[in-house]
Design a protein around this motif. Structure first.
Motif, PDB file in Angstrom:
ATOM      1  N   GLU A  49       0.826  -1.210   0.000  1.00 21.19           N
ATOM      2  CA  GLU A  49       0.000   0.000   0.000  1.00 21.19           C
ATOM      3  C   GLU A  49       0.859   1.258   0.000  1.00 21.19           C
ATOM      4  OE1 GLU A  49      -1.946  -3.520   1.335  1.00 21.19           O
ATOM      5  OE2 GLU A  49      -0.208  -2.504   2.254  1.00 21.19           O
ATOM      6  N   ALA A  50       1.912   1.253   0.819  1.00 22.22           N
ATOM      7  CA  ALA A  50       2.809   2.412   0.875  1.00 22.22           C
ATOM      8  C   ALA A  50       3.543   2.591  -0.448  1.00 22.22           C
ATOM      9  CB  ALA A  50       3.802   2.247   2.020  1.00 22.22           C
ATOM     10  N   LEU A  51       3.919   1.474  -1.063  1.00 27.17           N
ATOM     11  CA  LEU A  51       4.574   1.542  -2.369  1.00 27.17           C
ATOM     12  C   LEU A  51       3.644   2.155  -3.404  1.00 27.17           C
ATOM     13  CD1 LEU A  51       6.750   0.899  -4.459  1.00 27.17           C
ATOM     14  CD2 LEU A  51       5.879  -1.453  -4.550  1.00 27.17           C
ATOM     15  N   LEU A 106       3.902  -4.006  -8.370  1.00 27.16           N
ATOM     16  CA  LEU A 106       4.750  -3.433  -9.420  1.00 27.16           C
ATOM     17  C   LEU A 106       4.291  -3.834 -10.811  1.00 27.16           C
ATOM     18  CD1 LEU A 106       8.190  -3.920  -7.654  1.00 27.16           C
ATOM     19  CD2 LEU A 106       7.191  -1.718  -8.319  1.00 27.16           C
ATOM     20  N   LEU A 107       3.695  -5.011 -10.947  1.00 20.00           N
ATOM     21  CA  LEU A 107       3.204  -5.435 -12.259  1.00 20.00           C
ATOM     22  C   LEU A 107       2.120  -4.505 -12.795  1.00 20.00           C
ATOM     23  CD1 LEU A 107       3.061  -9.321 -11.808  1.00 20.00           C
ATOM     24  CD2 LEU A 107       4.594  -8.033 -13.315  1.00 20.00           C
ATOM     25  N   ARG A 108       1.467  -3.775 -11.915  1.00 16.18           N
ATOM     26  CA  ARG A 108       0.421  -2.840 -12.357  1.00 16.18           C
ATOM     27  C   ARG A 108       0.999  -1.556 -12.949  1.00 16.18           C
ATOM     28  NH1 ARG A 108      -3.397  -2.672  -6.945  1.00 16.18           N
ATOM     29  NH2 ARG A 108      -3.391  -4.917  -6.486  1.00 16.18           N
ATOM     30  N   TYR A 109       2.306  -1.356 -12.763  1.00 15.55           N
ATOM     31  CA  TYR A 109       2.938  -0.106 -13.189  1.00 15.55           C
ATOM     32  C   TYR A 109       4.151  -0.429 -14.067  1.00 15.55           C
ATOM     33  CZ  TYR A 109      -0.039   1.778  -9.550  1.00 15.55           C
ATOM     34  OH  TYR A 109      -1.144   2.128  -8.784  1.00 15.55           O
ATOM     35  N   PRO A 110       3.909  -0.711 -15.336  1.00 21.36           N
ATOM     36  CA  PRO A 110       4.987  -1.215 -16.209  1.00 21.36           C
ATOM     37  C   PRO A 110       6.106  -0.219 -16.492  1.00 21.36           C
ATOM     38  CG  PRO A 110       2.953  -0.864 -17.449  1.00 21.36           C
ATOM     39  CD  PRO A 110       2.606  -0.723 -16.010  1.00 21.36           C
ATOM     40  N   ARG A 111       5.919   1.042 -16.176  1.00 22.05           N
ATOM     41  CA  ARG A 111       6.989   2.026 -16.428  1.00 22.05           C
ATOM     42  C   ARG A 111       7.998   2.090 -15.269  1.00 22.05           C
ATOM     43  NH1 ARG A 111       2.500   4.592 -14.918  1.00 22.05           N
ATOM     44  NH2 ARG A 111       2.568   5.978 -13.101  1.00 22.05           N
ATOM     45  N   ARG A 129       8.244 -11.936 -14.524  1.00 26.65           N
ATOM     46  CA  ARG A 129       7.719 -10.911 -15.434  1.00 26.65           C
ATOM     47  C   ARG A 129       8.360  -9.537 -15.187  1.00 26.65           C
ATOM     48  NH1 ARG A 129       1.368 -11.853 -14.592  1.00 26.65           N
ATOM     49  NH2 ARG A 129       2.176 -12.462 -12.512  1.00 26.65           N
ATOM     50  N   LEU A 130       9.071  -9.383 -14.087  1.00 28.87           N
ATOM     51  CA  LEU A 130       9.807  -8.139 -13.833  1.00 28.87           C
ATOM     52  C   LEU A 130      11.267  -8.223 -14.280  1.00 28.87           C
ATOM     53  CD1 LEU A 130       8.480  -7.185 -10.273  1.00 28.87           C
ATOM     54  CD2 LEU A 130       7.903  -6.093 -12.448  1.00 28.87           C
ATOM     55  N   TYR A 131      11.664  -9.361 -14.808  1.00 30.50           N
ATOM     56  CA  TYR A 131      13.059  -9.592 -15.191  1.00 30.50           C
ATOM     57  C   TYR A 131      13.580  -8.507 -16.135  1.00 30.50           C
ATOM     58  CZ  TYR A 131      16.922 -12.067 -17.608  1.00 30.50           C
ATOM     59  OH  TYR A 131      18.125 -12.420 -18.166  1.00 30.50           O
ATOM     60  N   GLU A 132      12.779  -8.108 -17.115  1.00 32.85           N
ATOM     61  CA  GLU A 132      13.237  -7.171 -18.141  1.00 32.85           C
ATOM     62  C   GLU A 132      13.323  -5.736 -17.651  1.00 32.85           C
ATOM     63  OE1 GLU A 132      14.553  -7.592 -20.977  1.00 32.85           O
ATOM     64  OE2 GLU A 132      14.261  -9.761 -21.177  1.00 32.85           O
TER      65      GLU A 132
END
Length: 405
Positions: free
Chosen positions: A160-162, A198-203, A231-234
């Protein structure tokens, strides 16, 4: 000695402060040189010597004449060893061409941020943080966005804080665990909750600082971001180094794995700064990563004993609350109950910086105040020194706290 002309120094330099941890360590050295009985607990440096097989590998490299410039990205042998380490220990598939070597972990962080930040780009940094993160962001022209954690959450960043910190300008999250200065660690489930966010924010890219990976205690199992969520590897740069796990702070070797275009950008920057890490240190690092690993459990055992000693003794000190960390070699105790008291000198303790200053003057114990790490009222102790020294330091802290009025 004269002075510099007005506006001679760069505006970028004016945005930052000297490293507080280095400053505390130097002050302790200066007081010792002046004859004071000072115990320095400010430096994040293992007291152990570098293991013999690593030193012998460096000596052999010198004798072979491995004393020339190397490729900017590092010698092929070390980049291959780094890729093998990531596969063996972190289940991450990086090719040698996706790895990069710099003179220390700090140089990895500096290279990637300076190479990627533009004015007004934001970098999320959980607090308390390692002191250099915000300043490197500021040097790069970016804006550090500090997200304060809570002692009630064991200083862990919550999803939530993130999410509340992410804006359209967010470019990076710097994520350090085991954490300097708190020793906080994250289970796989806790990491998954963050990666799902983080997956919700691809930038948003992730810079993981795993420098204390091997210094975890009580059977804790370390995981890293790109391992937990492929999926965050790249958009993850996985950073590590040999400084802490192998007692090689002075050798100055940091390394990372990440996407090739980012590695090329970092190499471009380093080609116009330090060129390459020390050739001899790189050969020592090859041996550290490829050679016997039996030094790591020995270091772990010693640090765990020291952690338990320090936590126990500090929690016996009046007004101090010291959580028990799962990793690294620091504790981050609260002095909230001591704010408003007065030291034997008569000075009032209005902040953790006052506490640290009076502790050094009154009892000769050098610690780093919590404001330096972005979260007060706390202080950091490095327990990377001997049990006898730690016991004496903690006795002095207990006496100091008992004498506050």
């Amino acid at each position: 000695m004269g002075s510099l002309p007005e506006h001679f120094l760069s505006q970028a330099l004016e945005r930052i402060e000297p490293s507080p941890t280095i400053a505390v360590t130097q002050k302790a050295r200066d007081l010792k040189a002046a004859g004071r009985d000072v115990i320095g607990l400010g430096a994040g440096e293992p007291e152990f010597d570098t293991p013999e097989h690593i030193k012998e590998a460096a000596i052999a490299a010198i004798r072979r004449g491995e004393t020339k410039y190397t490729a900017v990205e590092g010698i092929p042998e070390l980049r291959k060893a780094i890729a093998a380490k990531f596969k063996r220990e972190n289940r991450l598939d990086y090719t040698p061409s996706q790895t990069f070597v710099a003179p220390g972990g700090k140089a990895i962080i500096y290279n990637v941020l300076i190479a990627t930040l533009n004015p007004y780009d934001e970098v999320i940094i959980p607090a308390p943080y390692w002191v250099s993160y915000p300043d490197i962001v500021l040097l790069g022209g970016g804006n550090p966005v500090i997200v304060r954690t809570r002692i009630e959450d064991q200083f862990r960043l919550t999803p939530e804080a993130l999410e509340n910190a992410i804006t359209r300008r967010t470019k990076w999250l710097i994520f350090n665990q085991p954490c300097n200065p708190t020793g906080a660690c994250y289970t796989r489930e806790q990491l998954k909750a963050l990666t799902d966010m983080l997956l919700r924010y691809p930038r948003v890219w992730v810079l993981t600082d795993d420098m204390y990976e091997h210094l975890v205690y009580g059977g804790f199992e370390f995981h890293t971001i790109a391992e937990v969520e492929p999926r965050l590897y790249e958009r993850t740069l996985t950073m590590n180094g040999v400084s802490k796990a192998y007692a090689m702070t002075g050798w100055r070797i940091g390394y990372c794995g990440g996407p090739k275009p980012l590695i090329r950008a970092m190499a471009k920057l380093q080609s116009q700064s330090v060129s390459n890490a020390s050739s001899v240190s790189q050969w020592a690092a090859v041996e550290a990563l490829n050679g016997p690993q039996d030094c790591i459990p020995k270091f772990q055992k010693a640090f765990e004993e020291r952690r338990d000693l320090v936590v126990s003794m500090l929690n016996q000190a009046r007004g101090i609350e010291c959580p028990k960390p799962e990793g690294a070699f620091y504790v981050y105790p609260s002095v909230g109950k001591l704010i408003g008291t007065s030291a034997p000198s008569g000075r009032r303790i209005d902040a953790d910086e006052d506490f640290a200053s009076e502790l050094l003057e009154g009892e000769g114990v050098a610690v780093v105040h919590g404001a330096a790490f972005g979260l007060s009222p706390f202080f950091r102790i490095s327990y990377a020194t001997s049990n006898d020294v730690l016991e004496e330091a903690c006795r002095r802290i207990q006496r100091f706290c008992a004498n506050l009025r």
